[in-house]
Design a protein around this motif. Structure first.
Motif, PDB file in Angstrom:
ATOM      1  N   LEU A 111      31.713  33.243  37.273  1.00  0.00           N
ATOM      2  CA  LEU A 111      31.028  32.484  38.444  1.00  0.00           C
ATOM      3  C   LEU A 111      29.746  32.821  38.882  1.00  0.00           C
ATOM      4  O   LEU A 111      29.162  31.804  39.279  1.00  0.00           O
ATOM      5  CB  LEU A 111      32.234  32.889  39.789  1.00  0.00           C
ATOM      6  N   GLY A 121      28.310  33.739  43.089  1.00  0.00           N
ATOM      7  CA  GLY A 121      29.615  33.886  42.525  1.00  0.00           C
ATOM      8  C   GLY A 121      30.792  35.029  43.029  1.00  0.00           C
ATOM      9  O   GLY A 121      31.754  34.394  43.221  1.00  0.00           O
ATOM     10  N   ARG A 124      32.090  32.977  45.727  1.00  0.00           N
ATOM     11  CA  ARG A 124      33.161  32.249  45.506  1.00  0.00           C
ATOM     12  C   ARG A 124      34.631  32.926  45.251  1.00  0.00           C
ATOM     13  O   ARG A 124      35.580  32.443  45.530  1.00  0.00           O
ATOM     14  CB  ARG A 124      32.811  31.366  44.189  1.00  0.00           C
ATOM     15  N   ASP A 330      36.919  26.241  43.916  1.00  0.00           N
ATOM     16  CA  ASP A 330      35.542  26.713  43.861  1.00  0.00           C
ATOM     17  C   ASP A 330      34.736  25.856  44.365  1.00  0.00           C
ATOM     18  O   ASP A 330      33.372  26.318  44.640  1.00  0.00           O
ATOM     19  CB  ASP A 330      35.487  27.372  42.546  1.00  0.00           C
TER      20      ASP A 330
END
Length: 392
Positions: A111, A121, A124, A330
């Protein structure tokens, strides 16, 4: 801020004054010109130092004042800087659970490559813990999808299905052999719980299975994954079964295997993309005999005793379905949005079919898109990746 060069991206000198971060074209970025002294400063960007300390150490190395900050801003603009302290309260709570985070570090690394923002990242990944999804079907595809989503950090994965686990439901990533004879929902509930990085209490794990969206104290459904054991329900989905999701605005994604053909998509965004009703109306426009065929197949009068569902193909479909679901959860719009992907044994060539909203469908998506109701032909070229190169 404690900046660090994203560790998930390999870096190497392309030539004397250009550094390439990343291997594959989808995420590779080149930065230049970079002199050797500035290149040595990169080694200090490991997340253990704040900007003031970085500036002080840069001066100690004989580098100009402000160079560290300039370098960080330059790398951040190229999407190459992460921050070991960013991401908000949810990310901080996740960092405090080392046992959970250790399970998810590869996901966090992936991520960080996808999200250009420092700490994005981790933000998320932490957000997944508050998401609720529902998987309809606990066969070879559905059970594996549920396990993958749970293992990837989705906080609540409900599974709906009837009957008992049969020997043919067993897969390496899904229901185990020990579940044969158990009722499918409790067996799937146990699978989801065992797969989760942070196992919820048994009572909490069981409370959500079979619960409707919007139950008291429950988060609303973010996504329904329709993975019927009879893959016909994914290839030719029943509009009636999806009516409540369309009316309630609940996104849903179809996936399954029918007669040695794997199907992933479409991801339906109610009112925006083609739904099951659009698919059925569009197919009927192209093939007037389609409704008669569907009525016979759905009637149950000629059910086949054993569905053709190759294990490796089912696992492939499950993996791709989970990946597209996670991309959507996401915050992205994956290439199943209004699109169906198919692949068939033995050649396993992926075929892409863009599905247009139908003007006569009650979902109303055609009014928003201005669609003519025509469905694009198959496109086997797939989707091209993007390659961003930054210099200077």
């Amino acid at each position: 801020m404690h900046p660090m060069v994203k560790p998930a991206l390999r870096r190497a000198w392309r030539e004397r004054q250009t550094i390439q971060f990343g291997v594959t074209p989808a995420h590779a970025v080149s930065i230049g010109p970079v002199d050797t002294a500035t290149g040595s400063l990169l080694e200090l960007l490991d997340g253990t130092r704040g900007l003031e300390l970085l500036d002080a150490q840069a001066r100690a190395m004989g580098l100009p004042d402000g160079l560290a900050g300039t370098l960080v801003r330059r790398l951040a603009a190229a999407g190459l800087i992460d921050d070991a302290t960013c991401g908000g309260p949810a990310a901080e709570a996740l960092r405090s659970r080392a046992d959970v985070l250790d399970r998810l570090r590869p996901d966090a690394a992936a991520l960080s490559v996808v999200d250009r923002e420092p700490g994005g990242g981790m933000r998320r990944l932490a957000a997944r813990r508050g998401i609720r999804v529902q998987v309809r079907g606990a066969g070879r595809v559905g059970a594996s999808v549920a396990a993958l989503l749970s293992a990837a950090g989705v906080g609540r994965v409900d599974v709906l299905d009837g009957g008992c686990v049969e020997p043919g439901d067993v897969t390496p990533g899904g229901l185990p052999a020990g579940a044969i004879g158990e009722r499918r929902e409790p067996a799937a509930r146990g699978l989801v719980r065992r797969s989760a990085p942070q196992r919820p209490p048994r009572s909490a794990a069981g409370a959500g299975v079979g619960a409707g969206a919007g139950a008291a104290g429950d988060p609303g459904l973010s996504l329904v994954l329709v993975c019927p054991r009879d893959g016909l329900g994914a290839y030719a989905p029943d509009p009636g079964a999806a009516a409540d999701w369309v009316e309630g605005g609940v996104p849903h994604l179809y996936a399954g295997v029918v007669e040695a053909t794997g199907v992933v998509g479409p991801l339906v965004l109610p009112g925006g993309t083609a739904c099951a009703g659009c698919l059925e109306l569009g197919r009927t426009d192209r093939d007037p005999g389609w409704p008669r065929l569907l009525a016979q197949w759905r009637s149950g009068g000629r059910r086949i005793p054993v569905p053709a569902c190759d294990l490796a193909l089912a696992s492939t479909v499950a993996g791709l379905t989970a990946a597209h679901a996670l991309s959507f959860l996401d915050g992205e719009l994956p290439l199943t949005t209004g699109i169906r992907w198919e692949t068939s044994l033995p050649l396993l060539d992926w075929r892409r079919e863009a599905l247009a909203p139908h003007p006569r469908c009650v979902c109303g998506a055609a009014r928003g898109s201005g669609s003519s109701g025509k469905t694009e032909g198959e496109d086997t070229s797939g989707a091209a990746g993007s390659h961003e190169t930054m210099a200077g």
